[in-house]
Scaffold this motif. Sequence first.
Motif, mmCIF file in Angstrom:
data_model
loop_
_atom_site.group_PDB
_atom_site.id
_atom_site.type_symbol
_atom_site.label_atom_id
_atom_site.label_comp_id
_atom_site.label_asym_id
_atom_site.label_seq_id
_atom_site.Cartn_x
_atom_site.Cartn_y
_atom_site.Cartn_z
ATOM 1 N N ARG A 160 33.400 38.863 40.741
ATOM 2 C CA ARG A 160 34.171 39.703 39.813
ATOM 3 C C ARG A 160 34.706 38.868 38.654
ATOM 4 N NH1 ARG A 160 36.420 41.521 44.913
ATOM 5 N NH2 ARG A 160 35.575 43.564 45.481
ATOM 6 N N LEU A 161 35.181 37.662 38.968
ATOM 7 C CA LEU A 161 35.726 36.793 37.924
ATOM 8 C C LEU A 161 34.643 36.375 36.936
ATOM 9 C CD1 LEU A 161 38.234 35.321 36.891
ATOM 10 C CD2 LEU A 161 37.640 33.404 38.377
ATOM 11 N N VAL A 162 33.435 36.101 37.440
ATOM 12 C CA VAL A 162 32.316 35.732 36.566
ATOM 13 C C VAL A 162 32.028 36.848 35.569
ATOM 14 C CG1 VAL A 162 29.833 35.333 36.500
ATOM 15 C CG2 VAL A 162 31.223 34.135 38.182
ATOM 16 N N PHE A 163 31.906 38.066 36.052
ATOM 17 C CA PHE A 163 31.563 39.187 35.173
ATOM 18 C C PHE A 163 32.706 39.532 34.224
ATOM 19 C CE2 PHE A 163 28.071 39.937 38.132
ATOM 20 C CZ PHE A 163 27.062 40.349 37.270
ATOM 21 N N THR A 164 33.942 39.287 34.640
ATOM 22 C CA THR A 164 35.080 39.560 33.762
ATOM 23 C C THR A 164 35.150 38.540 32.635
ATOM 24 O OG1 THR A 164 36.316 40.510 35.623
ATOM 25 C CG2 THR A 164 37.574 39.887 33.677
ATOM 26 N N ALA A 165 35.022 37.266 32.970
ATOM 27 C CA ALA A 165 35.111 36.209 31.954
ATOM 28 C C ALA A 165 33.979 36.309 30.932
ATOM 29 C CB ALA A 165 35.094 34.835 32.626
ATOM 30 N N LEU A 224 24.781 41.171 33.374
ATOM 31 C CA LEU A 224 24.273 39.929 33.961
ATOM 32 C C LEU A 224 23.651 39.057 32.884
ATOM 33 C CD1 LEU A 224 23.693 38.131 36.374
ATOM 34 C CD2 LEU A 224 21.599 39.443 36.776
ATOM 35 N N GLY A 225 22.961 39.679 31.938
ATOM 36 C CA GLY A 225 22.384 38.929 30.830
ATOM 37 C C GLY A 225 23.443 38.168 30.054
ATOM 38 N N SER A 226 24.603 38.785 29.865
ATOM 39 C CA SER A 226 25.704 38.125 29.164
ATOM 40 C C SER A 226 26.196 36.915 29.936
ATOM 41 C CB SER A 226 26.862 39.115 28.956
ATOM 42 O OG SER A 226 27.993 38.468 28.413
ATOM 43 N N VAL A 227 26.298 37.045 31.264
ATOM 44 C CA VAL A 227 26.739 35.930 32.107
ATOM 45 C C VAL A 227 25.761 34.762 32.003
ATOM 46 C CG1 VAL A 227 27.130 35.186 34.487
ATOM 47 C CG2 VAL A 227 27.976 37.426 33.721
ATOM 48 N N LEU A 228 24.473 35.066 32.142
ATOM 49 C CA LEU A 228 23.458 34.014 32.104
ATOM 50 C C LEU A 228 23.415 33.346 30.734
ATOM 51 C CD1 LEU A 228 20.560 35.770 34.072
ATOM 52 C CD2 LEU A 228 22.332 34.247 34.942
ATOM 53 N N GLU A 263 31.954 32.839 21.624
ATOM 54 C CA GLU A 263 32.832 31.676 21.705
ATOM 55 C C GLU A 263 33.948 31.894 22.736
ATOM 56 O OE1 GLU A 263 30.947 31.846 17.713
ATOM 57 O OE2 GLU A 263 32.087 33.266 18.932
ATOM 58 N N ALA A 264 34.492 33.117 22.752
ATOM 59 C CA ALA A 264 35.569 33.421 23.693
ATOM 60 C C ALA A 264 35.054 33.428 25.124
ATOM 61 C CB ALA A 264 36.192 34.773 23.352
ATOM 62 N N ARG A 265 33.877 34.002 25.337
ATOM 63 C CA ARG A 265 33.292 34.028 26.683
ATOM 64 C C ARG A 265 33.064 32.602 27.195
ATOM 65 N NH1 ARG A 265 28.144 37.598 25.834
ATOM 66 N NH2 ARG A 265 28.882 37.833 23.714
ATOM 67 N N PHE A 269 38.282 44.694 36.814
ATOM 68 C CA PHE A 269 37.958 43.471 37.545
ATOM 69 C C PHE A 269 36.994 43.863 38.664
ATOM 70 C CE2 PHE A 269 38.994 40.112 40.742
ATOM 71 C CZ PHE A 269 38.657 39.020 39.974
ATOM 72 N N GLU A 270 35.721 43.942 38.310
ATOM 73 C CA GLU A 270 34.728 44.451 39.256
ATOM 74 C C GLU A 270 33.346 43.908 38.921
ATOM 75 O OE1 GLU A 270 34.876 48.644 38.654
ATOM 76 O OE2 GLU A 270 33.735 48.581 36.785
ATOM 77 N N VAL A 271 32.445 44.049 39.880
ATOM 78 C CA VAL A 271 31.035 43.722 39.668
ATOM 79 C C VAL A 271 30.333 45.002 39.229
ATOM 80 C CG1 VAL A 271 28.909 42.909 40.730
ATOM 81 C CG2 VAL A 271 31.098 41.915 41.416
ATOM 82 N N PRO A 272 29.670 44.999 38.068
ATOM 83 C CA PRO A 272 29.018 46.227 37.605
ATOM 84 C C PRO A 272 27.804 46.583 38.447
ATOM 85 C CG PRO A 272 28.455 44.402 36.165
ATOM 86 C CD PRO A 272 29.484 43.882 37.130
#
Length: 421
Positions: free
Chosen positions: A117-122, A189-193, A130-132, A177-180
């Motif tokens: 959840r924290l990964v997807f939120t950040a 997920l693309g944004s995280v990667l 830049e913020a991510r 604060f959740e996993v989509p």
Amino acid sequence: MTPQPTAGPDGAVETVFRMEFPRVVAAVARIVRDVGIAEELAQDAVVAALERWPRDGVPDNPGAWLTATARHRAVDLVRRRETYARKLAGIGRDQATATAPSEEPADPDDIDDDLLRLVFTACHPVLSAEARTALTLRLLGGLTTAEIARAFLVPETTVAQRIVRAKRTLARKNVAFEVPYGPDRDARLGSVLDVIYLIFNEGYAATAGDDWLRPALCEDALRLARVLSGLMPKEPEVHGLTALLEFQASRTAARTGPDGEPVLLADQNRSRWNRMLIARGATALARADAVASGPPGPYVLQAAIAACHAHAYRYEETDWHRIAALYGLLAARTPSPVVELNRAVAVSMADGPEAALPLVDALSTEPALRDYHLLPSVRGDLLSRLGRTKEAREEFTRAADLAGNTREREMLRRRAEGAGR
């Protein structure tokens, strides 16, 4: 940037905090639903540890102690706020376990879910790139604001402002604060990667500054990718990114010379490539193939390209035809001028510079490549191989003028001077 163990209670607090920080923040964020507040409560737990551990001794499970203390404070905070009254019913389990600091570890499944959840939120798309990046390194990498600023060669105040604005944006936009799940999952997920890859690339080939490599950033990104692979074992693109970073990181020792100057792929001493990382990359790529249910994604394709380089013990043994074909698939999957430029390089190695030059010339009008120093650099290389020395020298000079990194600029100027020799 992994902290080294330090002797004494104060040193233990610092070491445990750096190692457990993401888990503590994630566990608390599930209660308060605000990453900014969660980070403050995690830091409060550290203050409590600094007060108690020198007196009572370091607990057997210091990470669990910090987590339980932070969760206890989170529950107290929720109790004090009438606006959170409705949420209290949903955190009964947390109240029961957080009434006092406990050294018993939390359920590993809960920890994994909270971290995800924290990964997807950040890395939420409402934030700028830049913020991510800054927020991910802060919350998931455990880096201080000063460390992030040094890594990206920007003022510390700039990083601090990015992090503060990112937290405010998440709160203002009521980001859950959740996993989509469902259709939103792939995009998120693309944004995280992309964030993890951006962090790695800034360490692998710095866009500015005096050093071409910043190994600590590569290590942070690789660690995040490995954690994500463990959290999302059924996602082929996650394994693909991990494989790509393992393969890329394996070349680190050979990518610079004695004075820190860049060493091109063709000139690298491959005996210095890290075979353990190459093996890990191959394993990750095999996992991606094993869980895939459709065509390979962009990170899996890039990992397959990196594997071609990794498995060639000599530069002359590189399977350039396969690399060119893989770049063709990548261009079809994610059209991009940069991908086309890389494909042109592979074509030049497979079929000769005369076959690739028209492909590069066709990219000269691309707005995205107008100030991209690698476009004239590639063109200079092709012209040099074709014996068009004067034109090659001009292209290398133009590339040097566009390069933001000092080391790369010097290398391109040397190539301009040596064109045709």
